[in-house]
Design an enzyme around this catalytic site. Structure first.
Site, PDB file in Angstrom:
ATOM      1  N   HIS A 116       0.874  -1.178   0.000  1.00  0.00           N
ATOM      2  CA  HIS A 116       0.000   0.000   0.000  1.00  0.00           C
ATOM      3  C   HIS A 116       0.915   1.234   0.000  1.00  0.00           C
ATOM      4  O   HIS A 116       2.008   1.188   0.589  1.00  0.00           O
ATOM      5  CB  HIS A 116      -0.839  -0.044   1.280  1.00  0.00           C
ATOM      6  CG  HIS A 116      -1.905   1.002   1.380  1.00  0.00           C
ATOM      7  ND1 HIS A 116      -1.632   2.309   1.704  1.00  0.00           N
ATOM      8  CD2 HIS A 116      -3.236   0.917   1.217  1.00  0.00           C
ATOM      9  CE1 HIS A 116      -2.761   2.987   1.740  1.00  0.00           C
ATOM     10  NE2 HIS A 116      -3.756   2.174   1.436  1.00  0.00           N
ATOM     11  N   ASP A 193       3.215  -3.868   8.035  1.00  0.00           N
ATOM     12  CA  ASP A 193       1.992  -3.094   7.846  1.00  0.00           C
ATOM     13  C   ASP A 193       0.826  -4.047   8.119  1.00  0.00           C
ATOM     14  O   ASP A 193       0.458  -4.864   7.280  1.00  0.00           O
ATOM     15  CB  ASP A 193       1.959  -2.548   6.410  1.00  0.00           C
ATOM     16  CG  ASP A 193       0.628  -1.892   6.084  1.00  0.00           C
ATOM     17  OD1 ASP A 193      -0.276  -1.883   6.955  1.00  0.00           O
ATOM     18  OD2 ASP A 193       0.484  -1.403   4.951  1.00  0.00           O
ATOM     19  N   GLN A 196      -4.369  -4.675   7.257  1.00  0.00           N
ATOM     20  CA  GLN A 196      -5.355  -5.697   6.866  1.00  0.00           C
ATOM     21  C   GLN A 196      -5.234  -6.942   7.732  1.00  0.00           C
ATOM     22  O   GLN A 196      -6.226  -7.635   7.963  1.00  0.00           O
ATOM     23  CB  GLN A 196      -5.156  -6.087   5.387  1.00  0.00           C
ATOM     24  CG  GLN A 196      -5.374  -4.957   4.404  1.00  0.00           C
ATOM     25  CD  GLN A 196      -6.826  -4.496   4.320  1.00  0.00           C
ATOM     26  OE1 GLN A 196      -7.762  -5.223   4.629  1.00  0.00           O
ATOM     27  NE2 GLN A 196      -7.024  -3.259   3.906  1.00  0.00           N
ATOM     28  N   LYS A 219     -10.647  -0.248  10.431  1.00  0.00           N
ATOM     29  CA  LYS A 219     -10.820  -1.466   9.627  1.00  0.00           C
ATOM     30  C   LYS A 219     -11.156  -2.662  10.510  1.00  0.00           C
ATOM     31  O   LYS A 219     -11.284  -3.779  10.024  1.00  0.00           O
ATOM     32  CB  LYS A 219      -9.542  -1.760   8.837  1.00  0.00           C
ATOM     33  CG  LYS A 219      -9.222  -0.722   7.764  1.00  0.00           C
ATOM     34  CD  LYS A 219      -8.022  -1.173   6.973  1.00  0.00           C
ATOM     35  CE  LYS A 219      -7.326  -0.054   6.260  1.00  0.00           C
ATOM     36  NZ  LYS A 219      -7.966   0.335   5.003  1.00  0.00           N
ATOM     37  N   CYS A 359      -4.650   2.152  -3.711  1.00  0.00           N
ATOM     38  CA  CYS A 359      -3.420   2.753  -3.163  1.00  0.00           C
ATOM     39  C   CYS A 359      -2.239   1.810  -3.310  1.00  0.00           C
ATOM     40  O   CYS A 359      -1.384   1.711  -2.420  1.00  0.00           O
ATOM     41  CB  CYS A 359      -3.606   3.159  -1.697  1.00  0.00           C
ATOM     42  SG  CYS A 359      -4.852   4.395  -1.471  1.00  0.00           S
TER      43      CYS A 359
HETATM   44  N1  PMP Z   1      -1.842  -0.419   4.615  1.00  0.00           N
HETATM   45  C1  PMP Z   1      -2.783  -1.191   4.080  1.00  0.00           C
HETATM   46  C2  PMP Z   1      -2.429  -2.587   3.649  1.00  0.00           C
HETATM   47  C3  PMP Z   1      -4.084  -0.705   3.946  1.00  0.00           C
HETATM   48  O1  PMP Z   1      -5.023  -1.483   3.409  1.00  0.00           O
HETATM   49  C4  PMP Z   1      -4.373   0.609   4.383  1.00  0.00           C
HETATM   50  C5  PMP Z   1      -5.760   1.191   4.237  1.00  0.00           C
HETATM   51  N2  PMP Z   1      -6.312   1.070   2.968  1.00  0.00           N
HETATM   52  C6  PMP Z   1      -3.351   1.361   4.941  1.00  0.00           C
HETATM   53  C7  PMP Z   1      -2.094   0.811   5.053  1.00  0.00           C
HETATM   54  C8  PMP Z   1      -3.559   2.746   5.426  1.00  0.00           C
HETATM   55  O2  PMP Z   1      -4.450   2.772   6.486  1.00  0.00           O
HETATM   56  P1  PMP Z   1      -5.112   4.142   6.970  1.00  0.00           P
HETATM   57  O3  PMP Z   1      -5.694   4.777   5.749  1.00  0.00           O
HETATM   58  O4  PMP Z   1      -6.134   3.712   7.950  1.00  0.00           O
HETATM   59  O5  PMP Z   1      -4.024   4.960   7.578  1.00  0.00           O
END
Ligand code: PMP
Length: 403
Positions: A116, A193, A196, A219, A359
């Site tokens: 991401h 990270d 998920q 999430k 993203c």
């Molecule tokens: N890493 C991953 C794998 C994600 O799926 C996300 C959220 N889409 C993020 C980081 C970023 O999380 P946040 O937008 O809650 O900061």
């Protein structure tokens, strides 16, 4: 159903009839979370760590109880739990707070092509500022972390290995303990990270192997505006505060400041207090179901969806097609159809899926697509949601003349 409780009545938003298949972006909130936040705001709210009056003491206790609850959820020490704004802030905190201190010319940062942007762009920024170089572990043809390539890329110049605990676009779950132990052999720090992973699979930081773990409350049935950076104490001690301000100091003079102990050192300013209470309630809710059951439920739905999607004319599945090392996220495209059009048609059938690059633009380039439609499951999903998805896809296929 697979013996998993039907939880839909706990989620008021589902009364709208939506087949919500976008929990990978953000999850819905159950009544106990909404009520806990409401109750706290009505009865116990004040700023934390400041006033000597009763309300402030109550609020501080609730905030610190949330930290303890997160720690218990992760099998961590409460002092190793830092509240942040979300996974993005947590990852930036490590990249800048740790990376700026410990990286320089000749050092290497290793991420993967499926990250991401939140676990990629901060490292690009820090590489640029420190002179370190950034390299990426590729994925295999079926979308998994390429362990052989990783082994080849690892050497003693690698100072940090930062990778996703579960891909938000492919559902892939890299084998963190193995990746981490290989990284530790060359004395690299390991950043996972967990945005998920943590909502969907029980994580024990004592066995995960990571030095840092980042995730978001929104999430995992909790509110927006709060997330966590967990770090092993020796790793946190290597980190400089990324933000300065109130609450994070031991002493301040006009020209200098010393830091408060960890974790407060990393929590400058007024934190997300009501949200911490909500996250606490969300973790209680998740644990009352059981993380093992939640993971099994995700995979049960994923198995059914993978099988049924394979029969829909024109649909292509990107990422692992079996259940090995994967969670409940499935990326699809339909031949001759743009992912956004697909998502729009599905929406007309009451099915909410995400369309776009998720993203993860470099990953989309690797896959050779501009965008995918992404289906993601959570505790409130049922086989009926998959029925609606499949029938919506078939209708879309007819409309676009596919198959
Ligand atoms: N890493 C991953 C794998 C994600 O799926 C996300 C959220 N889409 C993020 C980081 C970023 O999380 P946040 O937008 O809650 O900061």
């Amino acid at each position: 159903m697979n013996g998993f409780p039907d939880l839909r009545a706990d989620f008021p938003i589902l009364e709208t009839g939506v087949h919500f298949l976008d929990s990978g972006a953000s999850s819905q909130k159950p009544v106990p979370v909404l009520e806990a936040m409401d109750r706290f705001a009505r009865t116990s709210y004040a700023n934390v760590h400041r006033g000597a009056y009763k309300l402030s003491v109550a609020a501080t206790e609730a905030y610190e109880a949330a930290r303890q609850r997160v720690a218990r959820f992760l099998n961590a020490d409460p002092d190793e739990v830092i509240f942040t704004r979300g996974a993005t802030t947590s990852l930036n905190m490590v990249a800048f707070g740790w990376g700026m201190q410990h990286l320089g010319p000749g050092d290497r940062i290793l991420t993967t092509v499926m990250e991401h942007h939140a676990n990629l762009v901060p490292w690009q920024m820090v590489a640029r500022r420190t002179g370190a170089t950034l390299d990426h572990v590729p994925i295999t043809a079926d979308g998994r972390f390429d362990l052989d390539a990783y082994r080849e890329k690892l050497d003693e110049r690698v100072k940090v290995v930062a990778f996703t605990g579960m891909s938000n676009a492919l559902g892939t779950i890299p084998v963190t303990p193995l990746i981490a132990s290989l990284a530790h052999e060359v004395d690299a720090r390991v950043v996972v990270d967990g945005a998920q992973l943590v909502p969907h699979r029980g994580v024990d930081v004592k066995t995960l192997g990571a030095d840092f773990l980042a995730f978001s409350s929104h999430k995992m049935l909790g509110p927006t505006g709060i997330g966590v950076l967990w770090g092993r104490m020796d790793a946190l001690e290597e980190m400089e505060p990324f933000e300065g301000g109130g609450e994070m100091i031991a002493d301040v003079t006009l020209h200098d400041a010393t830091w408060a102990p960890i974790p407060h050192r990393f929590e400058a300013g007024t934190p997300s207090i009501i949200e911490a209470v909500g996250l606490h309630a969300a973790i209680d809710y998740l644990d009352s179901i059981g993380m093992d059951r939640i993971f099994a439920h995700d995979r049960h739905l994923t198995a059914i969806a993978l099988e049924r999607l394979a029969d829909v004319p024109g649909v292509r599945i990107h990422g692992p097609r079996d259940l090995e090392d994967r969670g409940g996220v499935i990326s699809i495209t339909m031949d001759g159809t743009h992912a956004h059009d697909l998502a729009t048609i599905l929406d007309e059938h009451g099915v909410a899926v995400r369309a776009g690059h998720h993203c993860a633009k470099p990953l989309m380039r690797e896959l050779g697509v501009a965008a995918t439609a992404r289906v993601s499951f959570y505790v409130y999903n049922t086989e009926e949601d998959i029925d609606a998805l499949v029938s919506g896809l078939r209708k879309a296929g007819e409309l676009f003349g596919v198959g």
